[in-house]
Design a protein around this motif. Structure first.
Motif, PDB file in Angstrom:
ATOM      1  N   ALA A  13     -19.484 -25.979  15.141  1.00 35.06           N
ATOM      2  CA  ALA A  13     -18.188 -25.308  15.160  1.00 35.06           C
ATOM      3  C   ALA A  13     -18.018 -24.488  13.883  1.00 35.06           C
ATOM      4  CB  ALA A  13     -17.052 -26.330  15.284  1.00 35.06           C
ATOM      5  N   SER A  14     -17.118 -23.527  13.939  1.00 38.11           N
ATOM      6  CA  SER A  14     -16.832 -22.723  12.761  1.00 38.11           C
ATOM      7  C   SER A  14     -15.577 -21.901  13.027  1.00 38.11           C
ATOM      8  CB  SER A  14     -18.014 -21.815  12.414  1.00 38.11           C
ATOM      9  OG  SER A  14     -17.800 -21.158  11.172  1.00 38.11           O
ATOM     10  N   PHE A  15     -15.352 -20.923  12.166  1.00 42.03           N
ATOM     11  CA  PHE A  15     -14.256 -19.969  12.339  1.00 42.03           C
ATOM     12  C   PHE A  15     -14.699 -18.664  11.720  1.00 42.03           C
ATOM     13  CE2 PHE A  15     -13.811 -21.017   7.992  1.00 42.03           C
ATOM     14  CZ  PHE A  15     -13.009 -20.068   7.379  1.00 42.03           C
ATOM     15  N   SER A  16     -14.071 -17.581  12.133  1.00 38.15           N
ATOM     16  CA  SER A  16     -14.376 -16.300  11.507  1.00 38.15           C
ATOM     17  C   SER A  16     -13.285 -15.299  11.818  1.00 38.15           C
ATOM     18  CB  SER A  16     -15.734 -15.761  11.958  1.00 38.15           C
ATOM     19  OG  SER A  16     -16.157 -14.714  11.095  1.00 38.15           O
ATOM     20  N   TYR A  17     -13.380 -14.189  11.115  1.00 36.58           N
ATOM     21  CA  TYR A  17     -12.431 -13.088  11.242  1.00 36.58           C
ATOM     22  C   TYR A  17     -12.967 -12.117  12.281  1.00 36.58           C
ATOM     23  CZ  TYR A  17      -9.648  -9.059   9.621  1.00 36.58           C
ATOM     24  OH  TYR A  17      -8.796  -7.990   9.536  1.00 36.58           O
ATOM     25  N   HIS A  18     -12.169 -11.813  13.285  1.00 36.42           N
ATOM     26  CA  HIS A  18     -12.631 -10.955  14.370  1.00 36.42           C
ATOM     27  C   HIS A  18     -13.044  -9.566  13.881  1.00 36.42           C
ATOM     28  CE1 HIS A  18     -10.226 -13.844  16.969  1.00 36.42           C
ATOM     29  NE2 HIS A  18     -11.410 -13.828  17.543  1.00 36.42           N
ATOM     30  N   GLY A  23     -10.967  -4.524  11.663  1.00 39.87           N
ATOM     31  CA  GLY A  23      -9.784  -4.702  12.485  1.00 39.87           C
ATOM     32  C   GLY A  23      -8.763  -3.625  12.197  1.00 39.87           C
ATOM     33  N   VAL A  24      -7.498  -3.954  12.373  1.00 32.77           N
ATOM     34  CA  VAL A  24      -6.421  -2.982  12.227  1.00 32.77           C
ATOM     35  C   VAL A  24      -6.316  -2.439  10.805  1.00 32.77           C
ATOM     36  CG1 VAL A  24      -3.892  -2.784  12.199  1.00 32.77           C
ATOM     37  CG2 VAL A  24      -5.053  -3.678  14.215  1.00 32.77           C
ATOM     38  N   PHE A  61      -8.108 -14.464  13.451  1.00 29.65           N
ATOM     39  CA  PHE A  61      -9.239 -15.377  13.306  1.00 29.65           C
ATOM     40  C   PHE A  61      -9.370 -16.248  14.562  1.00 29.65           C
ATOM     41  CE2 PHE A  61      -7.900 -14.434   9.043  1.00 29.65           C
ATOM     42  CZ  PHE A  61      -9.017 -14.526   8.225  1.00 29.65           C
ATOM     43  N   ALA A  62     -10.584 -16.692  14.815  1.00 28.73           N
ATOM     44  CA  ALA A  62     -10.823 -17.688  15.862  1.00 28.73           C
ATOM     45  C   ALA A  62     -11.499 -18.906  15.264  1.00 28.73           C
ATOM     46  CB  ALA A  62     -11.710 -17.112  16.970  1.00 28.73           C
ATOM     47  N   MET A  63     -11.190 -20.068  15.816  1.00 33.28           N
ATOM     48  CA  MET A  63     -11.920 -21.302  15.539  1.00 33.28           C
ATOM     49  C   MET A  63     -12.614 -21.661  16.856  1.00 33.28           C
ATOM     50  SD  MET A  63      -8.854 -23.187  13.392  1.00 33.28           S
ATOM     51  CE  MET A  63      -9.814 -24.509  12.667  1.00 33.28           C
ATOM     52  N   PHE A  64     -13.894 -21.972  16.785  1.00 37.97           N
ATOM     53  CA  PHE A  64     -14.664 -22.098  18.020  1.00 37.97           C
ATOM     54  C   PHE A  64     -15.754 -23.153  17.903  1.00 37.97           C
ATOM     55  CE2 PHE A  64     -15.572 -18.383  15.415  1.00 37.97           C
ATOM     56  CZ  PHE A  64     -16.865 -18.637  14.982  1.00 37.97           C
TER      57      PHE A  64
END
Length: 343
Positions: free
Chosen positions: A88-93, A174-175, A238-241
């Motif tokens: 598992a991890s997370f990151s900035y889209h 991103g934006v 961000f997503a955690m997945f």
């Protein structure tokens, strides 16, 4: 005879206890989380530890969570989890341009809410509208959140947004990339943990980033001038997945237990942690004597920014037309949820 029988019973009892302990130990599963931010960052100091406790409690100790650091650029976290290198991890889209488009809905300027409110709206709209577009194909999304409002952090002071033209600004994608383009800045790409070094060496003149990083990334030492716009310039998605195979290999009871402490609950908690980090960052910056210009809604700087953002909704909707979802309805609902959020 009695002594021999007693010894036999003791040995049998010990053997059973050891067997039971071994079975329990072998039943424990370690869930390896990869992180790219420093250990003292709120994501590692608060978000992952809190979720880890939730997971261990929900699975009655059968699943233990361990966090590993220094695994490379944040954009590689998606691949590391997809390939099963970590669970598992997370990151900035924004670090993966092209793959994640719909997630920019929550990043659009002028939302004017906390990270917690935005994160809850982000999750609900993802589930209702965006999940079917499969932008996170190969991953089990367990949470979505935003950081707090992105602000302008500079080595030297500025009095208007026009003064940013030509300045070297670290942008994370991103934006904020579109905002930087409209401002005419010279965009410099780099992961957030590199910003301190780049500011210190004069590689960049500034960075668009939330207030929390004044403390967690020590920007108060190198970015001594901050323009804080009302509601910020943007939010970061961000997503955690998790790896779907890791989840599938778990007992159904434990799989459902983990999911029960994820989703909206995890998203809200993560957003709240980043809100608290912003408050701590603001206070740390003030204590360090950073020059913070807190712009009011009617200030010319704020009006300058509002004018700058005109047409961004339309540009976003056009950019996601190929995703085959009702992005316009999703954007409207996201804003309604976020602005009416009451925890």
């Amino acid at each position: 005879m009695k002594i021999g029988l007693l010894k036999t019973l003791k040995v049998t009892t010990i053997s059973l206890l050891l067997s039971s302990f071994a079975a329990t130990a072998s039943a424990e599963t370690t869930l390896r989380v990869g992180s790219w931010l420093p250990p003292n960052h709120p994501q590692n100091a608060e978000v992952w530890p809190t979720w880890s406790r939730w997971v261990e409690e929900a699975t009655e100790g059968r699943v233990k969570v361990e966090v590993e650091y220094g695994l490379g650029h944040p954009k590689t976290m998606f691949e590391l989890v997809e390939d099963g290198v970590i669970d598992a991890s997370f990151s900035y889209h924004g670090y993966v341009p092209g793959r994640f488009k719909l997630t920019q809905a929550v990043e659009q300027p002028l939302l004017g809410v906390s990270a917690e409110a935005a994160s809850v709206a982000h999750w609900r709209v993802f589930e209702k509208y965006f999940a079917k577009a499969q932008e996170h194909d190969g991953l089990e999304v367990i949470g979505l959140f935003t950081h707090g409002p992105g602000q302008i952090h500079m080595a030297e002071p500025i009095k208007s947004l026009a003064e940013l033209e030509g300045k070297k600004i670290r942008l994370g994608g991103g934006v904020q990339g579109e905002i930087g383009h409209r401002l005419g800045v010279t965009s410099v790409g780099a992961p957030a943990p590199k910003v301190y070094e780049m500011m210190q060496q004069g590689v960049i003149d500034g960075v668009f980033i939330p207030m929390g990083e004044q403390k967690s990334l020590r920007l108060k030492e190198v970015a001594r001038n901050v323009i804080a716009l009302p509601g910020g310039m943007y939010l970061g998605s961000f997503a955690m997945f998790m790896n779907p195979d890791f989840l599938a290999d778990l007992d159904e009871k434990d799989r459902q237990a983990i999911l029960s402490v994820s989703g909206e609950k995890l998203s809200a908690m993560a957003g709240q942690a980043w809100d608290k980090a912003d408050a701590a960052g603001l206070q740390a910056a003030k204590d360090a004597g950073v020059n913070i210009v807190e712009v009011s809604t009617g200030d010319p700087l704020a009006q300058e920014f509002v004018a700058l953002t005109k047409g961004m909704d339309e540009a976003f909707l056009k950019s996601v037309a190929d995703r085959k979802v009702d992005a316009e309805a999703a954007l409207a609902e996201l804003r309604q949820i976020a602005r009416s959020y009451d925890k």
